[in-house]
Design an enzyme around this catalytic site. Structure first.
Site, PDB file in Angstrom:
ATOM      1  N   GLU A  42       0.828  -1.210   0.000  1.00 35.88           N
ATOM      2  CA  GLU A  42       0.000   0.000   0.000  1.00 35.88           C
ATOM      3  C   GLU A  42       0.862   1.259   0.000  1.00 35.88           C
ATOM      4  O   GLU A  42       0.788   2.085   0.909  1.00 35.88           O
ATOM      5  CB  GLU A  42      -0.971   0.000   1.190  1.00 35.88           C
ATOM      6  CG  GLU A  42      -2.243  -0.769   0.935  1.00 35.88           C
ATOM      7  CD  GLU A  42      -3.385  -0.352   1.836  1.00 35.88           C
ATOM      8  OE1 GLU A  42      -4.228   0.454   1.396  1.00 35.88           O
ATOM      9  OE2 GLU A  42      -3.444  -0.830   2.977  1.00 35.88           O
ATOM     10  N   TYR A 157       0.283  -7.803  -2.238  1.00 31.17           N
ATOM     11  CA  TYR A 157      -0.807  -7.126  -1.509  1.00 31.17           C
ATOM     12  C   TYR A 157      -2.116  -7.628  -2.092  1.00 31.17           C
ATOM     13  O   TYR A 157      -2.582  -7.159  -3.127  1.00 31.17           O
ATOM     14  CB  TYR A 157      -0.686  -5.614  -1.640  1.00 31.17           C
ATOM     15  CG  TYR A 157      -1.862  -4.850  -1.074  1.00 31.17           C
ATOM     16  CD1 TYR A 157      -2.315  -5.089   0.224  1.00 31.17           C
ATOM     17  CD2 TYR A 157      -2.523  -3.888  -1.828  1.00 31.17           C
ATOM     18  CE1 TYR A 157      -3.397  -4.400   0.734  1.00 31.17           C
ATOM     19  CE2 TYR A 157      -3.604  -3.189  -1.318  1.00 31.17           C
ATOM     20  CZ  TYR A 157      -4.035  -3.448  -0.044  1.00 31.17           C
ATOM     21  OH  TYR A 157      -5.117  -2.770   0.472  1.00 31.17           O
ATOM     22  N   ASP A 196       0.632  -8.490   2.747  1.00 29.22           N
ATOM     23  CA  ASP A 196      -0.712  -8.412   3.312  1.00 29.22           C
ATOM     24  C   ASP A 196      -1.618  -9.312   2.480  1.00 29.22           C
ATOM     25  O   ASP A 196      -1.959  -8.993   1.345  1.00 29.22           O
ATOM     26  CB  ASP A 196      -1.187  -6.959   3.277  1.00 29.22           C
ATOM     27  CG  ASP A 196      -2.570  -6.781   3.893  1.00 29.22           C
ATOM     28  OD1 ASP A 196      -3.155  -7.768   4.357  1.00 29.22           O
ATOM     29  OD2 ASP A 196      -3.061  -5.634   3.900  1.00 29.22           O
ATOM     30  N   ASN A 198      -4.715 -10.216   3.494  1.00 35.03           N
ATOM     31  CA  ASN A 198      -6.114  -9.861   3.764  1.00 35.03           C
ATOM     32  C   ASN A 198      -6.969 -11.094   4.042  1.00 35.03           C
ATOM     33  O   ASN A 198      -8.146 -11.168   3.654  1.00 35.03           O
ATOM     34  CB  ASN A 198      -6.698  -9.061   2.593  1.00 35.03           C
ATOM     35  CG  ASN A 198      -6.536  -7.562   2.794  1.00 35.03           C
ATOM     36  OD1 ASN A 198      -6.792  -7.030   3.872  1.00 35.03           O
ATOM     37  ND2 ASN A 198      -6.087  -6.877   1.765  1.00 35.03           N
ATOM     38  N   ASP A 296      -1.922   1.346  10.230  1.00 31.64           N
ATOM     39  CA  ASP A 296      -2.877   0.472  10.910  1.00 31.64           C
ATOM     40  C   ASP A 296      -2.391  -0.972  10.922  1.00 31.64           C
ATOM     41  O   ASP A 296      -3.060  -1.836  11.497  1.00 31.64           O
ATOM     42  CB  ASP A 296      -4.255   0.552  10.258  1.00 31.64           C
ATOM     43  CG  ASP A 296      -4.217   0.262   8.770  1.00 31.64           C
ATOM     44  OD1 ASP A 296      -3.116   0.312   8.189  1.00 31.64           O
ATOM     45  OD2 ASP A 296      -5.279  -0.001   8.185  1.00 31.64           O
ATOM     46  N   HIS A 297      -1.235  -1.236  10.311  1.00 23.46           N
ATOM     47  CA  HIS A 297      -0.566  -2.535  10.363  1.00 23.46           C
ATOM     48  C   HIS A 297       0.745  -2.375  11.115  1.00 23.46           C
ATOM     49  O   HIS A 297       1.258  -1.262  11.279  1.00 23.46           O
ATOM     50  CB  HIS A 297      -0.282  -3.074   8.967  1.00 23.46           C
ATOM     51  CG  HIS A 297      -1.504  -3.410   8.169  1.00 23.46           C
ATOM     52  ND1 HIS A 297      -1.825  -4.688   7.796  1.00 23.46           N
ATOM     53  CD2 HIS A 297      -2.482  -2.613   7.651  1.00 23.46           C
ATOM     54  CE1 HIS A 297      -2.943  -4.675   7.091  1.00 23.46           C
ATOM     55  NE2 HIS A 297      -3.354  -3.419   6.992  1.00 23.46           N
TER      56      HIS A 297
END
Length: 613
Positions: A42, A157, A196, A198, A296-297
């Site tokens: 990101e 990602y 990530d 998800n 936030d990670h």
């Protein structure tokens, strides 16, 4: 060697947090992470928008993948320390369809075979259409593939399920990733997948996974079921960090910042470092770094042994296994080879930058040369202006263009306000004129002349003193009044008195028609009404804990954007009350936030209805 992965949620926002805002260069940020290979997800930028400090961070080689159509979205990057980790090859994307210019040659490619849509059991979309091309899946800047000799690193990602319509896209991307790894394994390569994903791999990786209502249906989601089947013991991939912490609870990597979930560690583990089984003997350690803020990670990492002993007894060093001594330059995909940084391409801003004069311009501006070298310049020199003895005849709007000659005479145009002829004036060098004042008057007069329209008065006329004639007439009127006799004065006073009586009668009628109101009572009611209208809204108390609620503002676009509301002030946590429709009553933990909610406007209306004490 350390390999680190981190979803930074925007490369431009990272330096706004401590301690990253204390570093002067992006290279210092990378050095603070203390890793040889740093994988970011990101990035949320584009090739044209990324700063040069992030694209060329000192001794680190940088590799990027940006979305094709949507700037400031998604994006991944890999930074490798040129002293300890230089990749052999590098590619963008998983399908092999995204190529630089010129395209990669077969020797530059990481592998010889790539996933094909007809070989995969892809998910159909809402219109029941199955993708026949993998390029749309690979066009959002979600993957980088780097060959380090010992292993192939894939920084990925994976898509998030933002809506139910997005689920087929998400699942197809997972399947493409799985197929790419399978192709590499079939070629005899070891693979490390970082990033990530998800997806939560197990109920232990979810903050509510221990609740019976979640545990019973946890693997009904297709992405979780796919992840479970891809990891050992069911699949070929090893969860490297979980390998060192098999039963560790609360090892989360992502938190919802909108509800302040990081304070109570109410999060999920969706970031992973996965390896093929052949690399297990190289794994030394792995862990998460929840204390590092800025997103936030949180980051996670693995450490590799510097050397290992094979079953045959031979000792192999990591440097030899990665073939680090065979190369000094990174592959062509590195940002240092971009035309905008290699000096092969001019930026648009360079055409508007103020630079030095070109050699041609310098030749034009240089004095002509004679047979014996440079001669005296033949260019016309600026006129020598001297002060005239009678400067009043010069017009403030006269042209400043002068005709100069050997005699030093200067011709000025005659003032339009005078009748003097326009004649050349001989100026003496001993008394130079006040050119600064005259030039300012000339500029002001020219501006005024241009702006005024026919019949339009200047603004200064409204602030000028009355004319002399008007003053005389006023004085005359006063004088006439002072010279009148007493009879005239009495008649004037009588007329004024009668006019005043008529006005008072009309006002009295209006007062009689209006309702009599007590002055003190009216003032008191008005003050009380205004004070209630603008009074501060006292926060209500939540229904469960009887504690003052906390006010929030709706930021999501829609009809409620900007409105304020109150919810329970306690933090969220495992089992906090999400409401009867989302949480069974027997699973609610009342030490965390309850489901109290009330609009601020409703609280305001209730306070106005209550009688004042």
């Amino acid at each position: 060697m350390r390999i680190l992965s981190w979803n930074i949620n925007g490369v431009k926002t990272l330096p706004q947090y401590h301690p990253w805002n204390t570093f002067k260069t992006f290279e210092a940020v990378l050095e603070e992470l203390k890793a040889d290979v740093i994988c970011f997800q990101e990035m949320k930028t584009s090739r044209s928008a990324i700063q040069q400090a992030a694209a060329l961070p000192g001794r680190f080689n940088a590799f990027f993948s940006f979305p094709v159509n949507k700037g400031g979205y998604s994006g991944v990057a890999v930074y490798t320390d040129s002293h300890t980790a230089i990749p052999l090859k590098a590619e963008e994307g998983l399908s092999g369809r995204i190529q630089p210019r010129p395209p990669l040659s077969p020797e530059e490619r990481v592998s010889s075979s790539y996933p094909q849509a007809h070989d995969m059991d892809l998910f159909p979309d809402e219109q029941e259409n199955t993708p026949s091309d993998l390029l749309p899946l690979d066009s959002e800047g979600r993957a980088l593939v780097l060959d380090f000799g010992l292993f192939v690193l894939i920084n990925v990602y994976c898509p998030n399920e933002t809506s139910h319509a997005r689920l087929p896209f998400k699942m197809n991307y997972h399947l493409m990733l799985q197929e790419r790894v399978a192709k590499l394994v079939s070629e005899g390569r070891e693979v490390i997948v970082v990033g990530d994903m998800n997806v939560c791999a197990a109920s232990l990786d979810h903050c509510d996974g221990h609740l019976p209502s979640h545990a019973s249906v946890f693997y009904e989601h297709p992405a979780r079921r796919w992840m479970r089947d891809w990891l050992e013991p069911n699949g070929p991939m090893v969860d490297a960090v979980r390998k060192f912490w098999p039963d560790r609870d609360g090892m989360y990597t992502c938190w919802n910042m909108k509800i302040c979930a990081r304070e109570t560690n109410y999060g999920t583990r969706v970031d992973y470092i996965l390896t093929t089984r052949g690399l297990s003997k190289w794994l030394k350690h792995g862990d998460t770094l929840p204390s590092i803020k800025g997103s936030d990670h949180c980051p996670l990492y693995i450490d590799l042994h510097e050397e290992i002993t094979l079953d045959t007894g031979a000792v192999v060093t990591l440097r030899d296994a990665m073939q680090l001594g065979t190369r000094k330059s990174p592959p062509r995909l590195a940002s240092k080879f971009w035309p905008e940084y290699s000096g092969k391409q001019k930026l648009l801003s360079s055409f508007f930058a103020k630079g030095r004069d070109s050699p041609a311009d310098a030749k034009l501006l240089s004095p002509p040369k004679g047979p014996d070298g440079p001669t005296d310049a033949k260019l016309p020199s600026p006129p020598t202006v001297a002060k005239a003895k009678n400067i009043q005849s010069l017009s403030p709007v006269a042209s400043t263009t002068a005709e100069s000659g050997a005699s030093g005479n200067v011709k000025f145009a005659a003032s339009p306000r005078t009748s003097q002829p326009s004649t050349p004036v001989k100026l003496s060098s001993s008394n130079p004129p006040n050119l600064k004042r005259n030039s300012k008057e000339t500029l002001d007069a020219s501006r005024t002349k241009k702006r005024l329209k026919p019949g339009q008065a200047r603004l200064s006329n409204f602030f000028a003193k009355p004319a002399e004639a008007s003053g005389k007439s006023v004085t005359a009127a006063v004088t006439v009044l002072d010279d009148d006799d007493d009879a005239v004065k009495d008649d004037q006073m009588e007329a004024d008195y009668l006019l005043a009586c008529e006005l008072s009668k009309s006002q009295q009628v209006l007062v009689e028609q209006s309702e009599p109101v007590s002055e003190n009572k009216g003032k008191g009611q008005g003050k009380e009404a205004w004070s209630q209208l603008f009074a501060r809204v006292e926060p209500p108390k939540c229904t469960v804990h009887r504690e003052s609620a906390k006010m929030f503002t709706v930021n999501k676009p829609g009809p409620n954007k900007g409105k304020t509301f109150f919810i329970c002030s306690r933090p969220v946590g495992p089992g906090y009350d999400k409401g009867r429709g989302a949480r069974p009553r027997d699973e609610v933990d009342h030490k965390y936030r309850c489901d109290f909610f009330k609009w601020a406007s409703e609280v305001k209306r209730e306070s106005l209805r209550q009688p004042s004490s």
